[in-house]
Design an enzyme around this catalytic site. Structure first.
Site, short mmCIF file in Angstrom:
data_model
loop_
_atom_site.label_atom_id
_atom_site.label_comp_id
_atom_site.label_asym_id
_atom_site.label_seq_id
_atom_site.Cartn_x
_atom_site.Cartn_y
_atom_site.Cartn_z
N ASP A 1 21.09 36.14 31.17
CA ASP A 1 21.43 37.48 31.61
C ASP A 1 22.96 37.58 31.67
OD1 ASP A 1 21.95 39.82 33.07
OD2 ASP A 1 20.04 39.68 34.13
N PHE B 1 19.67 37.41 40.50
CA PHE B 1 19.53 38.85 40.77
C PHE B 1 18.03 39.15 40.82
CE2 PHE B 1 19.56 43.34 39.62
CZ PHE B 1 20.59 43.82 40.39
N TYR C 1 26.55 49.31 32.33
CA TYR C 1 27.23 50.24 33.24
C TYR C 1 28.22 49.56 34.16
CZ TYR C 1 23.08 48.76 35.90
OH TYR C 1 22.08 48.02 36.49
N LYS C 2 28.30 48.22 34.09
CA LYS C 2 29.24 47.49 34.94
C LYS C 2 30.59 47.40 34.22
CE LYS C 2 25.42 45.30 37.27
NZ LYS C 2 24.35 44.32 37.11
N ARG D 1 31.92 42.28 48.46
CA ARG D 1 32.17 41.86 47.09
C ARG D 1 33.22 42.78 46.46
NH1 ARG D 1 27.34 41.95 42.66
NH2 ARG D 1 27.59 44.15 43.10
#
Ligand SMILES: *Cc1c(COP(=O)(O)O)cnc(C)c1O
Length: 412
Positions: free
Chosen positions: A197, A126, A222-223, A371
């Site tokens: 991560d 990422f 927040y995911k 995705r």
């Protein structure tokens, strides 16, 4: 599709987590497959935010820092996340963003391995992880970021110049799960530290930071943890190391005694030294409320459901979309795959826009990845099959081929 729908109905009837869906607000007509970018909102959040604003903020005012536990929120919320990632109480704090916490941890790791020059990273991680590593290396004398080849095990790039290895436990595009125990052990054998991560791992599968003897970990909330837009991120440092760490964003609230207003910095006890400034109280309150839903979730059950859902989705897509330019971009073996399914498609952006217009909300990752994330806390197997059916329709009828979908939105 009938065969897949029947299978989905059977699995839904048998789903031990099914009751949790009612704890979330699911917009009408939407199949929400973007829990890996922003999870659904738990229904308890608006009332909690209102209570925080009305009773604690407007009435309690400054007294609420103590009386309502605002000052302790980074730790109380950290303690709710700890069991999801294999950490103990007092080992996790919540605050700032993942990017900022990456910076703090990488800098602390470099200092612990001051004779070594290299931050080892994944070339296609990422981007923020690598941008932060580059930014830090650029201001740290002769430190450099070295990128491991993507087609080789990352451990092959370790040597005695590597101070710290930074990588995603579950990759944001390919969904590949790294072997946390083996990679950590290889890094340690080479004398390096590891920073994982966990942004696509917490709330997805059981993570065992303690068992894998991990040095540092960060992740966002927040995911899959449904903390809401801009929810603060978490930081973990091994209790074996934390007392020796120093982090560069040594703000007053990471001080051992902030209200002494002492001229010199003294790091707070253990992980508290990774706090920087004032806690984001409103965001932490929302996250705290969301995390209550996890108290009774059996993580192995969660993982089993996610594997079955992604398997069902892939099977339904491949059976109905034939050769329509879709290529599976995640491991076929569910054991090696996180909770999202990516396909590459030459018109991926437009395909996703057409799907979103039909209520199937996933996302697009440049250059050509569509995705779909399967958050097992609130999705049904029937959702997975409906999404596959709509994808087939969009491709069969070329519904993506519309000039409206050619213009990129700000957030994809
Ligand atoms: C989502 C995500 C982040 C988010 O970083 P922020 O600074 O919190 O915006 C970082 N790393 C990975 C791997 C992610 O998936």
């Amino acid at each position: 599709m009938k065969r897949f729908l029947d299978e989905a109905q059977g699995l839904d009837a048998d789903d031990a987590l099914a009751h949790l869906r009612q704890c979330f607000h699911v917009p009408d007509g939407v199949v929400y497959l973007d829990g890996n970018s922003l999870g659904l909102m738990p229904k308890g959040v608006p009332a909690r935010l209102a209570a925080t604003a009305e009773a604690e903020w407007s009435e309690g005012l400054i007294r609420s820092w103590t009386a309502a536990g605002w000052m302790k929120l980074p730790s109380t919320v950290g303690d709710r996340i700890a069991p999801l990632i294999g950490a103990g109480p007092g080992e996790v704090v919540v605050g700032d963003s993942t990017s900022v916490n990456l910076f703090k941890c990488l800098a602390a790791a470099l200092e612990l391995r001051c004779g070594r020059r290299v931050i080892l990273a994944e070339a296609d991680n990422f981007p923020t992880d690598n941008y932060i590593a580059e930014g830090l290396a650029g201001m740290s004398g002769d430190r450099i970021v070295r990128y491991a080849a993507t087609d080789e095990p990352i451990a092959d790039s370790l040597d005695d110049n590597v101070a710290v290895l930074v990588l995603s436990h579950i990759h944001y595009r390919t969904a590949l799960i790294q072997d946390m125990g083996a990679v950590t052990a290889a890094a340690h054998a080479a004398g390096a530290l590891v920073l994982w991560d966990l942004s696509h791992s917490a709330g997805v599968l059981p993570v065992d930071l303690g068992g894998a003897d991990v040095d540092f970990a960060v992740g966002c909330t927040y995911k899959y943890l449904n903390g809401g837009p801009g929810a603060p991120a978490y930081t973990y440092v091994s209790p074996r190391l934390v007392g020796r760490t120093r982090q560069p964003l040594a703000g007053w609230l990471g001080h051992a005694d902030p209200f002494a207003f002492a001229p010199d910095y003294r790091p707070g006890v253990a992980i508290k030294r990774f706090i920087c400034g004032t806690p984001q109280v409103l965001s932490l309150a929302a996250l705290d409320e969301s995390l209550k839903l996890w108290a009774d979730v059996d993580l192995p059950d969660l993982r089993t459901k996610a594997m079955r859902m992604t398997e069902l989705f892939i099977a339904a897509v491949e059976a109905s979309c034939g050769r329509q330019g879709l290529d599976l971009a995640v491991p076929r073996d569910a054991v090696r795959r996180g909770n999202h399914v990516s396909f590459s498609h030459p018109h991926g952006y437009r395909v996703m826009r057409a799907l979103i217009e039909r209520g199937i909300i996933g996302d697009f990752r440049a250059p050509d990845i569509i995705r779909f994330a399967f958050a097992p806390l609130y999705l049904t197997y029937a959702d997975a099959v409906r999404a596959a059916a709509e994808l087939a329709r969009v491709l069969d009828q070329e519904l993506w081929n519309d000039p409206r979908f050619a213009v990129r939105a700000e957030v994809t």
